[in-house]
Scaffold this active site. Structure first.
Site, PDB file in Angstrom:
ATOM      1  N   ASN A  14       0.826  -1.206   0.000  1.00  0.00           N
ATOM      2  CA  ASN A  14       0.000   0.000   0.000  1.00  0.00           C
ATOM      3  C   ASN A  14       0.857   1.252   0.000  1.00  0.00           C
ATOM      4  O   ASN A  14       2.048   1.205   0.312  1.00  0.00           O
ATOM      5  CB  ASN A  14      -0.869   0.073   1.270  1.00  0.00           C
ATOM      6  CG  ASN A  14      -1.742  -1.134   1.492  1.00  0.00           C
ATOM      7  OD1 ASN A  14      -2.004  -1.911   0.588  1.00  0.00           O
ATOM      8  ND2 ASN A  14      -2.198  -1.303   2.723  1.00  0.00           N
ATOM      9  N   MET A  15       0.214   2.372  -0.285  1.00  0.00           N
ATOM     10  CA  MET A  15       0.788   3.671   0.049  1.00  0.00           C
ATOM     11  C   MET A  15       0.028   4.162   1.278  1.00  0.00           C
ATOM     12  O   MET A  15      -1.207   4.277   1.259  1.00  0.00           O
ATOM     13  CB  MET A  15       0.656   4.667  -1.098  1.00  0.00           C
ATOM     14  CG  MET A  15       1.316   6.013  -0.808  1.00  0.00           C
ATOM     15  SD  MET A  15       3.117   5.889  -0.543  1.00  0.00           S
ATOM     16  CE  MET A  15       3.717   5.867  -2.240  1.00  0.00           C
ATOM     17  N   ALA A  45       4.285  -5.597   2.646  1.00  0.00           N
ATOM     18  CA  ALA A  45       5.501  -4.832   2.408  1.00  0.00           C
ATOM     19  C   ALA A  45       6.183  -4.466   3.719  1.00  0.00           C
ATOM     20  O   ALA A  45       7.417  -4.493   3.819  1.00  0.00           O
ATOM     21  CB  ALA A  45       5.173  -3.570   1.608  1.00  0.00           C
ATOM     22  N   THR A 208      -0.303 -11.106  20.194  1.00  0.00           N
ATOM     23  CA  THR A 208       0.412  -9.861  20.488  1.00  0.00           C
ATOM     24  C   THR A 208      -0.499  -8.929  21.287  1.00  0.00           C
ATOM     25  O   THR A 208      -1.665  -8.744  20.948  1.00  0.00           O
ATOM     26  CB  THR A 208       0.873  -9.171  19.192  1.00  0.00           C
ATOM     27  OG1 THR A 208      -0.264  -8.904  18.348  1.00  0.00           O
ATOM     28  CG2 THR A 208       1.850 -10.066  18.435  1.00  0.00           C
ATOM     29  N   SER A 211       1.755  -3.222  24.780  1.00  0.00           N
ATOM     30  CA  SER A 211       2.618  -2.969  25.937  1.00  0.00           C
ATOM     31  C   SER A 211       2.632  -4.120  26.933  1.00  0.00           C
ATOM     32  O   SER A 211       3.466  -4.155  27.836  1.00  0.00           O
ATOM     33  CB  SER A 211       2.167  -1.686  26.655  1.00  0.00           C
ATOM     34  OG  SER A 211       0.842  -1.832  27.146  1.00  0.00           O
ATOM     35  N   ASP A 234       4.762   6.184  17.545  1.00  0.00           N
ATOM     36  CA  ASP A 234       3.716   5.744  16.614  1.00  0.00           C
ATOM     37  C   ASP A 234       3.689   4.215  16.601  1.00  0.00           C
ATOM     38  O   ASP A 234       4.706   3.579  16.331  1.00  0.00           O
ATOM     39  CB  ASP A 234       4.000   6.294  15.214  1.00  0.00           C
ATOM     40  CG  ASP A 234       2.989   5.855  14.169  1.00  0.00           C
ATOM     41  OD1 ASP A 234       1.895   5.373  14.551  1.00  0.00           O
ATOM     42  OD2 ASP A 234       3.285   5.990  12.966  1.00  0.00           O
ATOM     43  N   ASP A 240       3.575  -5.722  12.463  1.00  0.00           N
ATOM     44  CA  ASP A 240       4.336  -6.205  11.309  1.00  0.00           C
ATOM     45  C   ASP A 240       5.812  -6.370  11.677  1.00  0.00           C
ATOM     46  O   ASP A 240       6.476  -7.320  11.238  1.00  0.00           O
ATOM     47  CB  ASP A 240       4.197  -5.234  10.137  1.00  0.00           C
ATOM     48  CG  ASP A 240       2.758  -5.096   9.677  1.00  0.00           C
ATOM     49  OD1 ASP A 240       2.017  -6.091   9.757  1.00  0.00           O
ATOM     50  OD2 ASP A 240       2.371  -3.996   9.243  1.00  0.00           O
ATOM     51  N   ASN A 264       9.565  -9.004  20.070  1.00  0.00           N
ATOM     52  CA  ASN A 264       9.156  -7.896  20.934  1.00  0.00           C
ATOM     53  C   ASN A 264      10.128  -6.724  20.845  1.00  0.00           C
ATOM     54  O   ASN A 264       9.726  -5.552  20.851  1.00  0.00           O
ATOM     55  CB  ASN A 264       9.075  -8.362  22.396  1.00  0.00           C
ATOM     56  CG  ASN A 264       7.748  -9.014  22.727  1.00  0.00           C
ATOM     57  OD1 ASN A 264       6.803  -8.948  21.950  1.00  0.00           O
ATOM     58  ND2 ASN A 264       7.676  -9.648  23.877  1.00  0.00           N
ATOM     59  N   SER A 270      10.411  -0.286  16.642  1.00  0.00           N
ATOM     60  CA  SER A 270       9.662   0.249  15.497  1.00  0.00           C
ATOM     61  C   SER A 270       8.719   1.374  15.898  1.00  0.00           C
ATOM     62  O   SER A 270       8.329   2.185  15.063  1.00  0.00           O
ATOM     63  CB  SER A 270       8.865  -0.868  14.811  1.00  0.00           C
ATOM     64  OG  SER A 270       7.708  -1.207  15.555  1.00  0.00           O
TER      65      SER A 270
END
Length: 294
Positions: A14-15, A45, A208, A211, A234, A240, A264, A270
């Protein structure tokens, strides 16, 4: 020289159109946003970039539109070290994901477009690529028939299969029997529990929990692998990142608990940057981060 793990990802491209706003608007209301970014994304992706940055040889199988978004994404993925020779441009426009980030959480609207071309027939044409992999990663942002076919090919050739069941939908017995690890988040797990075939998932679930870390479910036993404490910018793409890290660690011979711990760490790092793929850490960053936690 260490041989690179071979990871194949069949999935969405995707964009991402990312807007940061706080507070979010109510229905019929207009508010000023704080920031806007346009970044390559899509769960397929994202997971491909995550694995590539960690040192895997990654082949991505999917479709983009024959438009500017598609061309920009392919160029970006090549720079990230992802093999895109099995990503095909189609006449449909490239998929988009509109992401609204508010107070560190996000809401997402995906328009599949070119992703709808990743059919069973398309995946079958990539049989040799899947068969030659160490691990196959799948998600549910492409047609389910394509996911089922990819898992079938992998199982026939002894390839380990990770399915990230997002966005959640009913999973057939045909698909579940060919999955080695299923990685839902807590919301997706609750919906899976309502499925009449939920008992078929026993021993395959890795849930998952942000936190709260991840839980490995085996029968009546639940093993929790704690998350790392980190300043979050973010959360887009964190799941992913976990899947890419999990796959890489399993390829390198980690046991499941250690692989989840590694995943983790990848997910935690990320979240320190805005955007999904832009936040994916390198192998060196992950290893340094994990050493610093002791």
């Amino acid at each position: 020289m260490e041989q690179k793990p071979k990871i194949t990802v069949v999935g969405s491209i995707n964009m991402d159109l990312v807007t940061i706003a706080s507070p979010l608007p109510n229905i019929g209301e207009t508010v000023f946003g704080d920031q806007f970014q346009m970044n390559p994304g899509g769960k397929g992706a994202n997971q491909a970039v995550a694995s590539a940055r960690l040192g895997a040889h990654v082949q991505l199988i999917g479709c983009v539109g024959n438009d500017r978004f598609g061309k920009d994404i392919l160029e970006h993925l090549q720079k990230e070290g992802v093999d895109v020779s099995n990503v095909e441009p189609v006449t449909e426009v490239t998929a988009t994901a509109t992401i609204i980030v508010s107070n560190q959480d996000n809401s997402i609207i995906v328009v599949p477009a070119a992703n709808n071309h990743v059919t069973a027939a398309f995946v079958e044409s990539k049989r040799d690529v899947i068969a030659g992999s160490d691990i196959l990663i799948l998600q549910l942002e492409i047609p389910l028939e394509g996911v089922i076919k990819a898992a079938e090919i992998a199982k026939e050739n002894g390839v380990t299969v990770i399915l990230n069941p997002a966005p959640i939908q009913e999973l057939s017995s045909e698909l579940v029997k060919n999955i080695d690890y299923l990685t839902p988040n807590e919301h997706e797990q609750l919906l899976l529990k309502k499925d009449r075939r939920s008992e078929e998932l026993d021993g395959k679930l890795i849930v998952t929990k942000g936190s709260q870390g991840v839980s490995i479910l085996e029968g009546n036993q639940e093993t929790t692998i704690p998350a790392y404490t980190i300043d979050v910018v973010d959360t887009t793409g964190a799941g992913d990142a976990f899947n890419g890290g999990l796959a890489l660690a399993l390829c390198r011979g980690f046991n499941l608990r250690e692989a989840c711990k590694y995943g983790n760490a990848v997910a935690a790092l990320s979240t320190t940057k805005l955007g999904a793929q832009t936040g994916m850490p390198t192998r060196e960053e992950v290893e340094e981060f994990m050493r610093s936690q002791f």
